[in-house]
Design a protein around this motif. Structure first.
Motif, PDB file in Angstrom:
ATOM      1  N   ALA A 133     -10.406   6.747  -5.536  1.00  0.00           N
ATOM      2  CA  ALA A 133      -9.145   6.423  -6.103  1.00  0.00           C
ATOM      3  C   ALA A 133      -8.110   6.297  -5.659  1.00  0.00           C
ATOM      4  O   ALA A 133      -7.551   5.397  -5.628  1.00  0.00           O
ATOM      5  CB  ALA A 133      -9.030   7.052  -7.451  1.00  0.00           C
ATOM      6  N   ASP A 134      -7.669   7.326  -5.019  1.00  0.00           N
ATOM      7  CA  ASP A 134      -6.280   7.393  -4.120  1.00  0.00           C
ATOM      8  C   ASP A 134      -6.325   6.516  -3.156  1.00  0.00           C
ATOM      9  O   ASP A 134      -5.258   5.841  -2.666  1.00  0.00           O
ATOM     10  CB  ASP A 134      -6.160   8.768  -3.980  1.00  0.00           C
ATOM     11  CG  ASP A 134      -5.407   9.652  -4.903  1.00  0.00           C
ATOM     12  OD1 ASP A 134      -5.299   9.233  -6.125  1.00  0.00           O
ATOM     13  OD2 ASP A 134      -5.513  10.740  -4.954  1.00  0.00           O
ATOM     14  N   ARG A 135      -7.260   6.372  -2.161  1.00  0.00           N
ATOM     15  CA  ARG A 135      -7.495   5.491  -1.271  1.00  0.00           C
ATOM     16  C   ARG A 135      -7.480   4.153  -1.694  1.00  0.00           C
ATOM     17  O   ARG A 135      -6.807   3.457  -0.965  1.00  0.00           O
ATOM     18  CB  ARG A 135      -8.798   5.965  -0.261  1.00  0.00           C
ATOM     19  CG  ARG A 135      -8.444   7.040   0.527  1.00  0.00           C
ATOM     20  CD  ARG A 135      -9.567   7.577   1.173  1.00  0.00           C
ATOM     21  NE  ARG A 135     -10.424   8.332   0.218  1.00  0.00           N
ATOM     22  CZ  ARG A 135     -11.937   8.541   0.421  1.00  0.00           C
ATOM     23  NH1 ARG A 135     -12.406   8.321   1.610  1.00  0.00           N
ATOM     24  NH2 ARG A 135     -12.703   9.321  -0.461  1.00  0.00           N
ATOM     25  N   ILE A 136      -8.194   3.954  -2.681  1.00  0.00           N
ATOM     26  CA  ILE A 136      -8.234   2.533  -3.163  1.00  0.00           C
ATOM     27  C   ILE A 136      -6.691   1.969  -3.718  1.00  0.00           C
ATOM     28  O   ILE A 136      -6.517   1.015  -3.408  1.00  0.00           O
ATOM     29  CB  ILE A 136      -9.309   2.301  -4.394  1.00  0.00           C
ATOM     30  CG1 ILE A 136     -10.867   2.443  -3.913  1.00  0.00           C
ATOM     31  CG2 ILE A 136      -9.161   0.950  -4.981  1.00  0.00           C
ATOM     32  CD1 ILE A 136     -11.709   2.491  -4.899  1.00  0.00           C
ATOM     33  N   ARG A 137      -6.122   2.781  -4.370  1.00  0.00           N
ATOM     34  CA  ARG A 137      -4.944   2.667  -4.862  1.00  0.00           C
ATOM     35  C   ARG A 137      -4.161   2.156  -3.637  1.00  0.00           C
ATOM     36  O   ARG A 137      -3.174   1.207  -3.565  1.00  0.00           O
ATOM     37  CB  ARG A 137      -4.231   3.663  -5.676  1.00  0.00           C
ATOM     38  CG  ARG A 137      -4.811   3.905  -7.144  1.00  0.00           C
ATOM     39  CD  ARG A 137      -4.195   4.801  -7.771  1.00  0.00           C
ATOM     40  NE  ARG A 137      -4.852   5.075  -8.823  1.00  0.00           N
ATOM     41  CZ  ARG A 137      -5.239   6.024  -9.309  1.00  0.00           C
ATOM     42  NH1 ARG A 137      -5.617   7.207  -8.514  1.00  0.00           N
ATOM     43  NH2 ARG A 137      -6.060   6.550 -10.709  1.00  0.00           N
ATOM     44  N   GLU A 138      -4.182   2.991  -2.583  1.00  0.00           N
ATOM     45  CA  GLU A 138      -3.184   2.836  -1.289  1.00  0.00           C
ATOM     46  C   GLU A 138      -3.584   1.133  -1.001  1.00  0.00           C
ATOM     47  O   GLU A 138      -2.661   0.504  -0.507  1.00  0.00           O
ATOM     48  CB  GLU A 138      -3.251   3.621  -0.408  1.00  0.00           C
ATOM     49  CG  GLU A 138      -2.268   3.718   0.774  1.00  0.00           C
ATOM     50  CD  GLU A 138      -2.549   4.901   1.790  1.00  0.00           C
ATOM     51  OE1 GLU A 138      -2.321   4.745   2.944  1.00  0.00           O
ATOM     52  OE2 GLU A 138      -3.126   6.037   1.414  1.00  0.00           O
ATOM     53  N   VAL A 139      -4.954   1.103  -0.766  1.00  0.00           N
ATOM     54  CA  VAL A 139      -5.330  -0.244  -0.196  1.00  0.00           C
ATOM     55  C   VAL A 139      -4.572  -1.423  -0.987  1.00  0.00           C
ATOM     56  O   VAL A 139      -4.089  -2.571  -0.754  1.00  0.00           O
ATOM     57  CB  VAL A 139      -6.649  -0.490   0.067  1.00  0.00           C
ATOM     58  CG1 VAL A 139      -7.012  -1.698   0.275  1.00  0.00           C
ATOM     59  CG2 VAL A 139      -7.077   0.577   1.160  1.00  0.00           C
ATOM     60  N   ASN A 140      -4.786  -1.414  -2.353  1.00  0.00           N
ATOM     61  CA  ASN A 140      -4.265  -2.161  -3.419  1.00  0.00           C
ATOM     62  C   ASN A 140      -2.914  -2.615  -3.443  1.00  0.00           C
ATOM     63  O   ASN A 140      -2.457  -3.676  -3.523  1.00  0.00           O
ATOM     64  CB  ASN A 140      -5.024  -2.076  -4.782  1.00  0.00           C
ATOM     65  CG  ASN A 140      -6.356  -2.152  -4.698  1.00  0.00           C
ATOM     66  OD1 ASN A 140      -7.185  -2.817  -4.081  1.00  0.00           O
ATOM     67  ND2 ASN A 140      -7.167  -1.286  -5.891  1.00  0.00           N
ATOM     68  N   SER A 141      -2.141  -1.477  -2.966  1.00  0.00           N
ATOM     69  CA  SER A 141      -0.902  -1.571  -2.997  1.00  0.00           C
ATOM     70  C   SER A 141      -0.431  -2.591  -1.801  1.00  0.00           C
ATOM     71  O   SER A 141       0.346  -3.469  -1.762  1.00  0.00           O
ATOM     72  CB  SER A 141       0.167  -0.246  -2.814  1.00  0.00           C
ATOM     73  OG  SER A 141       1.447  -0.464  -2.868  1.00  0.00           O
ATOM     74  N   ALA A 142      -1.312  -2.503  -0.564  1.00  0.00           N
ATOM     75  CA  ALA A 142      -1.162  -2.940   0.674  1.00  0.00           C
ATOM     76  C   ALA A 142      -1.644  -4.632   0.007  1.00  0.00           C
ATOM     77  O   ALA A 142      -0.838  -5.713   0.567  1.00  0.00           O
ATOM     78  CB  ALA A 142      -1.895  -2.612   1.599  1.00  0.00           C
ATOM     79  N   ALA A 143      -2.790  -4.734  -0.643  1.00  0.00           N
ATOM     80  CA  ALA A 143      -2.916  -6.189  -0.838  1.00  0.00           C
ATOM     81  C   ALA A 143      -2.119  -6.771  -1.466  1.00  0.00           C
ATOM     82  O   ALA A 143      -1.985  -8.073  -1.414  1.00  0.00           O
ATOM     83  CB  ALA A 143      -4.474  -5.690  -1.632  1.00  0.00           C
ATOM     84  N   TRP A 144      -1.387  -6.072  -2.693  1.00  0.00           N
ATOM     85  CA  TRP A 144      -0.576  -6.958  -3.440  1.00  0.00           C
ATOM     86  C   TRP A 144       0.515  -7.365  -2.349  1.00  0.00           C
ATOM     87  O   TRP A 144       0.973  -8.618  -2.530  1.00  0.00           O
ATOM     88  CB  TRP A 144       0.066  -5.874  -4.634  1.00  0.00           C
ATOM     89  CG  TRP A 144       1.404  -6.405  -5.474  1.00  0.00           C
ATOM     90  CD1 TRP A 144       0.820  -7.143  -6.564  1.00  0.00           C
ATOM     91  CD2 TRP A 144       2.631  -6.460  -5.116  1.00  0.00           C
ATOM     92  NE1 TRP A 144       2.319  -7.654  -6.975  1.00  0.00           N
ATOM     93  CE2 TRP A 144       3.260  -7.366  -6.084  1.00  0.00           C
ATOM     94  CE3 TRP A 144       3.494  -5.838  -3.854  1.00  0.00           C
ATOM     95  CZ2 TRP A 144       4.650  -7.321  -6.340  1.00  0.00           C
ATOM     96  CZ3 TRP A 144       4.894  -6.235  -4.215  1.00  0.00           C
ATOM     97  CH2 TRP A 144       5.507  -6.839  -5.294  1.00  0.00           C
ATOM     98  N   GLU A 145       1.014  -6.819  -1.469  1.00  0.00           N
ATOM     99  CA  GLU A 145       2.003  -7.127  -0.620  1.00  0.00           C
ATOM    100  C   GLU A 145       1.445  -8.494   0.409  1.00  0.00           C
ATOM    101  O   GLU A 145       2.447  -9.256   0.533  1.00  0.00           O
ATOM    102  CB  GLU A 145       2.662  -6.029   0.412  1.00  0.00           C
ATOM    103  CG  GLU A 145       3.331  -4.952  -0.425  1.00  0.00           C
ATOM    104  CD  GLU A 145       3.826  -3.831   0.262  1.00  0.00           C
ATOM    105  OE1 GLU A 145       3.473  -3.817   1.813  1.00  0.00           O
ATOM    106  OE2 GLU A 145       4.326  -2.900  -0.079  1.00  0.00           O
ATOM    107  N   ILE A 146       0.366  -8.171   0.712  1.00  0.00           N
ATOM    108  CA  ILE A 146      -0.170  -9.059   1.477  1.00  0.00           C
ATOM    109  C   ILE A 146      -0.387 -10.756   0.705  1.00  0.00           C
ATOM    110  O   ILE A 146      -0.010 -11.559   1.303  1.00  0.00           O
ATOM    111  CB  ILE A 146      -1.520  -8.806   2.082  1.00  0.00           C
ATOM    112  CG1 ILE A 146      -1.417  -7.602   2.999  1.00  0.00           C
ATOM    113  CG2 ILE A 146      -2.193  -9.611   2.669  1.00  0.00           C
ATOM    114  CD1 ILE A 146      -2.509  -6.823   3.380  1.00  0.00           C
ATOM    115  N   ALA A 147      -0.908 -10.379  -0.541  1.00  0.00           N
ATOM    116  CA  ALA A 147      -1.042 -11.585  -1.090  1.00  0.00           C
ATOM    117  C   ALA A 147       0.551 -12.126  -1.173  1.00  0.00           C
ATOM    118  O   ALA A 147       0.554 -13.484  -1.347  1.00  0.00           O
ATOM    119  CB  ALA A 147      -1.518 -11.311  -2.552  1.00  0.00           C
TER     120      ALA A 147
END
Length: 202
Positions: A133-147
């Motif tokens: 969960a924590d690792r996925i949340r970190e990737v998703n935070s980056a994905a939001w910025e990338i989008a």
């Protein structure tokens, strides 16, 4: 047990290569809505969930971000829209979230070079077992910025699919990673407003 694991890996590699070889034989899907990703995308019956979109499924089980970068030539060429979902296999292989985010940024940039004006939907990595969960949340935070950087829509699947512990809701899966029919139905409801925005009625 080792022989069993090696056998499974061989079968997976063979399956990946066979599906990719089909894409290499087919015309690149121009003017189509492309669902691009790994096994979770591959498992979606997109032409039945969204028949009026005329979608094309370019998902391959076991794929990582690098794998998608390696097969852009058979997936992205003047698409009508793109729905991207990738990253869970990178985490499953032990790659750190920062590296996964960096690789995702490069993939999205390459997609944008090929399809600068197509509606691009960067979907969050789906929850899996709670330990991720924590690792996925970190990737998703980056994905939001990338989008945001790529003028793409960020599609947050977490509120719909995650339980209180950050795991994939048990009613949506049988193995803690892949989706059941109920899981796909829940995912589709998140995607539907984005599909509607493409101007196609269902």
């Amino acid at each position: 047990m080792l022989i069993y694991r090696l056998g499974r890996r061989y079968l997976l590699r063979t399956s990946i290569a066979m599906r990719a070889s089909q894409f290499a034989q087919l015309p690149v899907p121009t003017g189509r809505v492309v669902f691009f990703g790994d096994s979770i995308t591959e498992g979606g019956l997109w032409d039945e969930w969204f028949p009026q979109l005329r979608p094309v499924n370019r998902g391959i089980g076991g794929n990582t971000i690098d794998d998608l970068r390696g097969r852009l030539d058979t997936a992205i060429d003047a698409p009508a829209a793109i729905f991207l979902l990738i990253g869970t296999n990178d985490l499953g292989l032990g790659r750190p979230p920062g590296q996964v985010g960096d690789n995702l940024r490069e993939l999205v940039a390459e997609i944008r070079e090929r399809a600068p004006h197509a509606p691009l939907h960067v979907q969050s990595v789906m929850p899996r077992k709670a330990k991720f969960a924590d690792r996925i949340r970190e990737v998703n935070s980056a994905a939001w910025e990338i989008a945001a950087e790529a003028d793409a829509a960020y599609v947050d699947l977490w509120p719909t699919l995650a339980d209180a512990n950050g795991a994939l809701r048990p009613e949506f899966t049988r193995d803690g990673l892949h989706l059941s029919g109920a899981g796909y139905a829940a995912w589709i409801e998140v995607l539907r407003p984005h599909a509607d925005a493409l101007g196609v009625e269902h």
